[in-house]
Each structure stands twice: as C-alpha cells, then as structure tokens.
Design an enzyme around this catalytic site. Sequence first.
Site, PDB file in Angstrom:
ATOM      1  N   ARG A  64       0.847  -1.201   0.000  1.00 40.30           N
ATOM      2  CA  ARG A  64       0.000   0.000   0.000  1.00 40.30           C
ATOM      3  C   ARG A  64       0.873   1.237   0.000  1.00 40.30           C
ATOM      4  NH1 ARG A  64       1.138   2.091   4.727  1.00 40.30           N
ATOM      5  NH2 ARG A  64       1.387   0.789   6.571  1.00 40.30           N
ATOM      6  N   TYR A  70       0.519   0.965  12.876  1.00 39.40           N
ATOM      7  CA  TYR A  70       0.302  -0.160  13.794  1.00 39.40           C
ATOM      8  C   TYR A  70      -1.147  -0.603  13.716  1.00 39.40           C
ATOM      9  CZ  TYR A  70      -0.595  -2.639  18.167  1.00 39.40           C
ATOM     10  OH  TYR A  70      -0.998  -3.565  19.091  1.00 39.40           O
ATOM     11  N   LEU A 132      -5.104   5.839   6.699  1.00 40.14           N
ATOM     12  CA  LEU A 132      -5.553   5.135   5.501  1.00 40.14           C
ATOM     13  C   LEU A 132      -4.383   4.935   4.547  1.00 40.14           C
ATOM     14  CD1 LEU A 132      -6.055   7.094   2.715  1.00 40.14           C
ATOM     15  CD2 LEU A 132      -7.603   8.161   4.330  1.00 40.14           C
ATOM     16  N   GLY A 133      -4.497   3.884   3.762  1.00 40.96           N
ATOM     17  CA  GLY A 133      -3.494   3.578   2.752  1.00 40.96           C
ATOM     18  C   GLY A 133      -4.120   2.654   1.723  1.00 40.96           C
ATOM     19  N   LEU A 145      -8.618   1.522   5.511  1.00 44.35           N
ATOM     20  CA  LEU A 145      -8.523   2.460   6.634  1.00 44.35           C
ATOM     21  C   LEU A 145      -8.411   1.724   7.964  1.00 44.35           C
ATOM     22  CD1 LEU A 145     -11.410   2.695   8.474  1.00 44.35           C
ATOM     23  CD2 LEU A 145     -12.233   3.375   6.218  1.00 44.35           C
ATOM     24  N   CYS A 162       3.025   6.874  10.523  1.00 40.15           N
ATOM     25  CA  CYS A 162       2.838   7.398   9.161  1.00 40.15           C
ATOM     26  C   CYS A 162       4.029   8.248   8.717  1.00 40.15           C
ATOM     27  CB  CYS A 162       1.540   8.182   9.052  1.00 40.15           C
ATOM     28  SG  CYS A 162       0.092   7.231   9.568  1.00 40.15           S
TER      29      CYS A 162
END
Length: 205
Positions: A64, A70, A132-133, A145, A162
């Site tokens: 992603r 985490y 989100l990714g 998400l 992030c």
Amino acid sequence: MRELGLVEYQPTLEAMRAFTDSRDDNTPDELWLLQHPAVFTQGQAGKAEHVLAPGDIPVIQVDRGGQVTYHGPGQWVLYLMVNLRRRNIGVRDLVTLIEQSLVAVLATYNIEAVTRRGAPGVYVGERKIASLGLRVRRGCSYHGLALNADMDLEPFERINPCGYKGLEVTSIRQLMASDTPLDCDQVGTRLLVIVRDKLRKLVKL
C-alpha cells in the site's frame, strides 16, 4: 460486506491480492471489516528509520501507499475492494470518501475530527485517530482504513506513525469521559454502514 472478526494480517493481505487478481468487471465490490493481532505494517515507500523499536511485534512490508503504522485489537480496519474504473472515479475520490466517512462516524460520538491537506487520515486537534493507505491494481483498490476505537496505544510510541516524528495518536475511548461506556462493536458497525452508504453514491457519469 464481510465482518471477519480478529484475523492475522498476512493471510488477509494475500486474500485481498487474490480477490483483486481474480475479479472481473462483473465482480461486486466488497468491504471487509476486521481487526488484526498486533502488527506493524510498512508501506511501499516506507523508510526503515521510522520503525524505532518494534520489540516483539512483527513488521510486515506491504504494497500500500504510506509509511509505517500499527494494527492491534480494538482498532477497526476496513478494507475496500472497489472497482474504480467501473465507477469512473479516481483514487482521490475514494480517499475523500474514506476521510468523510471517518469524520461522520466520529461525529456520532461527539468527536470533532478534521482532515489535513497532504497528510491522509483523520485528526482530532494535533492527534491522529485514523489512518488510511490504498493500492490500486488493474483499476481496482484494496487495503483501506484503520480507526482507533478502544486499543492499547503504546505500540505507536515504537514508530514514527505514518512517517511523522512525534505525531501523537489517540482513540475514541481516550477522547470520551471515563464513565461513558463505549460499545466497540457498535463503532465497527457504524463505520461499515456509513462507508457502504457513501460508496453506493460514489459513481461519476
């Protein structure tokens, strides 16, 4: 929609890839709601320096976008397997939908959340409450998400969340009065329903 409970990360990742590779233009989109046992996941462009001290928690390289985050019990993860090409929408449209959905869920708990330009996710003040990714392959998205509901936040201190040094992380439970009950399952259900309803409207002609 599929509610999968607490499931290991690696088999779920492989299942998402398999679903995406095997689907065609007639395959319905799917939403997978679940939680993962403790795991750090490092995005495609992730830098090793953002993983500070993982200890006994595994670190998994994933496909992603984004840096390290985490996942753990008490955090709701929603994976969105969406055919963007069929809906005639772009990745930015889906990111906006995800962020708006998270803000709407948090509003039901009287939590005022916001988004930030250039920093995907949802924030309350200076603290991040959801990330989100996404990955898009063959015109279809997967990954999704993560919303912190009622979880142990200590593992976030072992990374730069992030990719942001010193970024504080919070949860719904932490932001509520200590004597206010939180139905964690209800959080997941609200999240799933709100994303589903917004997704049904997300078609560009």
